[in-house]
Write an enzyme that holds these catalytic residues in place. Structure first.
Site, PDB file in Angstrom:
ATOM      1  CG  HIS A  98     -33.713  76.754  68.543  1.00 48.71           C
ATOM      2  ND1 HIS A  98     -33.545  75.945  67.281  1.00 48.71           N
ATOM      3  CD2 HIS A  98     -33.826  75.950  69.523  1.00 48.71           C
ATOM      4  CE1 HIS A  98     -34.394  74.744  67.206  1.00 48.71           C
ATOM      5  NE2 HIS A  98     -33.740  75.143  68.605  1.00 48.71           N
ATOM      6  CD  GLU A 101     -34.511  75.008  73.857  1.00 48.65           C
ATOM      7  OE1 GLU A 101     -34.403  74.020  73.870  1.00 48.65           O
ATOM      8  OE2 GLU A 101     -34.968  76.001  73.563  1.00 48.65           O
ATOM      9  CG  HIS A 102     -30.544  73.343  71.370  1.00 50.31           C
ATOM     10  ND1 HIS A 102     -30.616  72.061  70.962  1.00 50.31           N
ATOM     11  CD2 HIS A 102     -31.810  73.726  71.188  1.00 50.31           C
ATOM     12  CE1 HIS A 102     -31.427  71.519  70.577  1.00 50.31           C
ATOM     13  NE2 HIS A 102     -31.931  72.744  70.123  1.00 50.31           N
ATOM     14  CD  GLU A 199     -35.001  71.317  67.623  1.00 50.28           C
ATOM     15  OE1 GLU A 199     -36.068  71.882  67.271  1.00 50.28           O
ATOM     16  OE2 GLU A 199     -33.834  71.165  67.987  1.00 50.28           O
TER      17      GLU A 199
END
Length: 818
Positions: A98, A101-102, A199
């Protein structure tokens, strides 16, 4: 389609026309010229397969030097799509896929510009741009109707995923860091910060998502699925920058990549750009990212977990979730996956399903639990039966009812008409090929393809699997009962998961984070503290500096077509003065009906109940059908019938807007008379007299709204903030914002819904009238004549105003032309 304003109509026309263009020499036909063994820009063609169900020619290729897999879906659709996905299998809960991905989107070799997705929005005509992290793969898709724009976006995507900077500052910003609460004050307390860290803290406040995550982790406890791919906030601070870079080097490699392109741009263009810009710079490796199968248990297991209290729950005393989950088959067994998907519809979807009756209509809970039904998002699939909104002392009874209902299904099976309704739904899904179809196909293929399921023969050739299923039922009438027995009654790999609210849950989570923070802080030396302060200042400068986005590609005016393709429309009137818009299109044998009925004359005191009216109108029964028969007829003859509130602003004058109710449905052309007959029954004879049925629907609706708040908090905040800016904003908040959440919670707490039923009956008298309506109809040219007669017959048979009613809010005007 019904136009909402002139500009909106032009855009809708263009999208629809481009999506269905079919030339004499189509993209699909041209793709048939490729031959197995042919080498194109470093790729070798493996198979060329026509897929008639979707008007596609599928071309499978492999990249010779790296082993990258490539699937091209040639179709005469100008909304071209690209995606690249990597198998990303975390072995801890630090959220490395994750965070990666950022971080890859924070600048790359060719495009040293942070957040290229956001900055490309005003340099592109993209119809879709995003990135997703799933449990075991990461996917980067985009789509656009402009060929030059496709090249630009492809260049940005390839450079981002294969050649990102992955700077330490990017990792600190996107992942996690220790930083002073005030970065400019070294005496302020240290705290955890980071985009993904924050998040995931938000995600873990959503009880629905917490339950789904725990369910997957517990039923698949071995290997990658026992971890949180998005990242557990308590584990994210264990990830290092070096580990992130290593994960990228081993997972974001062409040898671990699956490319997909869709649309009418020639394949050669894609292959040349992908090879030259990226793949030619790599050699083949073994990414070692395979997912091992879950070992089956020899005895059932049971787990309990906790969550935060839901202040918006329909009943504060009933907030427990409970389910029984069974490990089923590997995703590679495509026929079993199809069978379980169909079983899921039969067992848990709609008022005629046995578990809807046993759990919701028996008032054991307010809604089915998260994940109920078949889950095929992992290599090992699983199936859950559960309910939420349960009293804690009723959990044991719920488990007994689930087991009992499974036994009854094994004994009684399913009515043939219900099986046919489910198969009809499958046929509709294959026929319903609307705009954004490329993204739908990419999403459908991605999970199974990630585990080496053949995306063409096994996934796109659906008709063969449906025919095999029909044959299995024909040859063995107890086929489905045997599957229920195999997967649910005789399956030892089963798990009970119960989640109950804890008033101190948030406090305990905060204490765990504080403890983690203290551990990190205590281990710091004076040099570490100085470095954290200096790095915090550096990151602050890095975040605030103005970067030049001119490195990113951009469209020129000459790259854009000077004219917008328009779709031919015909306008007529039926039943005297009801406007109808006709649009003949190659809809693949589907008929689409839309209608809008004005709310201008509806009294103000009834407005808060319009969303409830819309949600229950097609679920209470109508005419000669009770609600179970109505649901069955909808499934057997339509692709669904939906009713929703409509608030449409006039962009040229924000004080003006239209308020109405939007009706929408679709069907196979052979079922047009049945679909319009159902609408006639709904308009002329809706059932608003079953208080017990309304109780079930209200509880479920209130639960759904409550669940939506933590998952889409920003949407509710935006609606709340906009409510005082325009009259339309005020009404939108009433219909879909926190005002509506509170209204539904209040209604759900009522023991007597007689007054609510009376309000719904009153709304009907203002809304279900032909002279408040306008309609649109889309069908093939061959079917338009028949379909239009059915719509005109429907309009001629519904009620009209006996007298002219006064508009209750003079400042509300119609801004949508027929």
């Amino acid at each position: 389609m019904i136009r909402q304003c002139k500009a909106g109509l032009l855009l809708s026309r263009a999208l629809f026309a481009n999506s269905w263009r079919w030339k004499a020499s189509s993209a699909s036909e041209r793709a048939l010229n490729y031959k197995p063994g042919q080498v194109i820009h470093g790729f070798t063609v493996k198979e060329v397969t026509p897929v008639s169900e979707f008007f596609i020619t599928a071309v499978k290729l492999d990249h010779e030097n790296t082993g990258a897999q490539f699937l091209h879906l040639a179709r005469d659709d100008s909304d071209n799509l690209f995606s690249v996905q990597f198998r990303t299998t975390p072995m801890d809960s630090t959220g490395v896929p994750h965070i990666l991905e950022h971080t890859v989107l924070a600048g790359s070799e060719k495009y040293p510009c942070r957040d290229p997705f956001f900055k490309m929005q005003n340099r592109s005509l993209a119809t879709f741009m995003n990135a997703f992290t799933a449990s075991d793969y990461t996917m980067y898709p985009f789509s656009t109707q402009n060929p030059k724009d496709f090249q630009n976006l492809l260049s940005v995507y390839l450079d981002a995923v294969f050649f990102p900077f992955l700077r330490e500052l990017d990792f600190w910003q996107e992942g996690w860091r220790l930083e002073h609460e005030n970065p400019t004050d070294p005496n302020s307390p240290l705290m955890f910060k980071g985009v993904v860290f924050n998040e995931m803290k938000g995600v873990m406040t959503d009880n629905q998502r917490v339950y789904l995550q725990r369910l997957q982790n517990k039923v698949l406890p071995e290997g990658t699925y026992s971890f949180v791919s998005g990242g557990d906030p308590l584990d994210i601070p264990n990830l290092t920058w070096e580990q992130l870079k290593h994960f990228h080097a081993t997972h974001y490699h062409p040898s671990n990549a699956r490319f997909l392109t869709y649309g009418d741009i020639p394949l050669e263009q894609h292959l040349q750009q992908i090879n030259d810009d990226a793949l030619a710079k790599f050699k083949r490796i073994n990414p070692q990212a395979d997912v091992s199968a879950q070992k089956h248990w020899d005895a059932p297991r049971e787990y309990q977990t906790t969550c935060a209290v839901d202040a918006l729950a329909p009943d504060p005393t009933k907030q427990t979730m409970v389910s029984i989950t069974f490990l089923t088959t590997e995703i590679t067994d495509v026929f079993e996956v199809l069978t379980l998907n169909l079983l899921s519809s039969l067992l848990v979807v709609g008022p005629n399903s046995p578990f809807y009756k046993a759990l919701l209509e028996a008032k054991l809970g307010t809604a089915l639990s998260p994940g109920t039904g078949f889950s095929a998002g992992t290599k090992d699939t699983f199936f859950s039966f559960g309910v939420q909104g349960v009293a804690e002392d009723n959990v044991k009874h719920v488990k007994e009812i689930i087991i009992k209902t499974i036994e009854e299904v094994v004994q009684k099976g399913f009515e043939p008409e219900r099986i046919e309704a489910v198969l009809h739904t499958q046929e509709i899904e294959m026929k319903n090929q609307t705009t954004g179809f490329g993204m739908k196909l990419a999403d459908y293929i991605s999970t199974s393809w990630n585990h080496d399921v053949d995306p063409v023969d096994d996934l796109l050739k659906l008709e063969e699997k449906i025919n095999r299923f029909r044959q299995s039922i024909k040859e063995n009438p107890t086929f489905l009962q045997e599957k229920v027995k195999q997967y649910f009654q005789n399956n030892l790999h089963s798990m009970v998961l119960t989640m109950s609210p804890d008033k101190e849950y948030n406090q305990k989570e905060a204490e765990l984070e504080k403890e983690k923070l203290n551990q990190k802080v205590k281990a710091l030396s004076e040099a570490d503290r100085k470095n954290i302060y200096e790095k915090g200042l550096e990151l602050l400068r890095f975040q605030t500096e103005q970067l030049d986005a001119s490195c990113l590609p951009s469209l020129k005016v000459s790259d854009i077509e000077k004219t917008i393709p328009l779709t031919e429309l015909e306008f007529a009137y039926a039943a005297g003065d009801v406007p109808i818009q006709y649009c003949a299109q190659p809809t693949n044998g589907m008929v689409y009906f839309r209608a809008i009925s004005s709310l201008n004359t509806l009294p103000e005191e009834l407005k808060p109940y319009v969303p409830l009216f819309c949600s229950v109108l097609t679920k209470m029964g109508c005419g000669v059908y009770n609600y179970r028969e109505q649901a069955q007829q909808i499934d057997l003859t339509t692709g669904g019938m939906s009713v929703s509130p409509l608030v449409a602003s006039d962009d040229s004058n924000l004080d003006n807007y239209e308020q109405g109710v939007h009706f929408s449905s679709s069907c196979l052309d052979r079922n047009t008379p049945d679909m319009m007959h159902l609408w006639s029954e709904i308009f002329n004879s809706p059932h608003f007299d079953d208080e017990e049925r309304l109780h079930v629907l209200v509880k479920s609706s209130a639960q759904d709204l409550s669940n939506a708040v933590p998952d889409a908090g920003q949407v509710f905040a935006q609606l709340r903030a906009a409510r005082t800016l325009t009259p339309a904003g005020e009404l939108q908040e009433l219909f879909t914002g926190m005002d509506q959440v509170k209204i539904m919670k209040r209604i759900a707490e009522m023991t007597d819904l007689g007054s609510v039923l009376r309000k719904l009956s009153r709304i009907r008298k203002y809304v279900l009238l032909s002279d408040n309506m306008r309609c649109s109809l889309n069908a093939t040219p061959q079917q338009m004549s028949v379909a239009s007669k059915e719509v005109e017959h429907f309009l001629g048979g519904i009620q009209r105003n006996k007298k002219v009613q006064k508009t209750v809010r003079p400042h509300i005007v119609e801004v949508l032309d027929a």
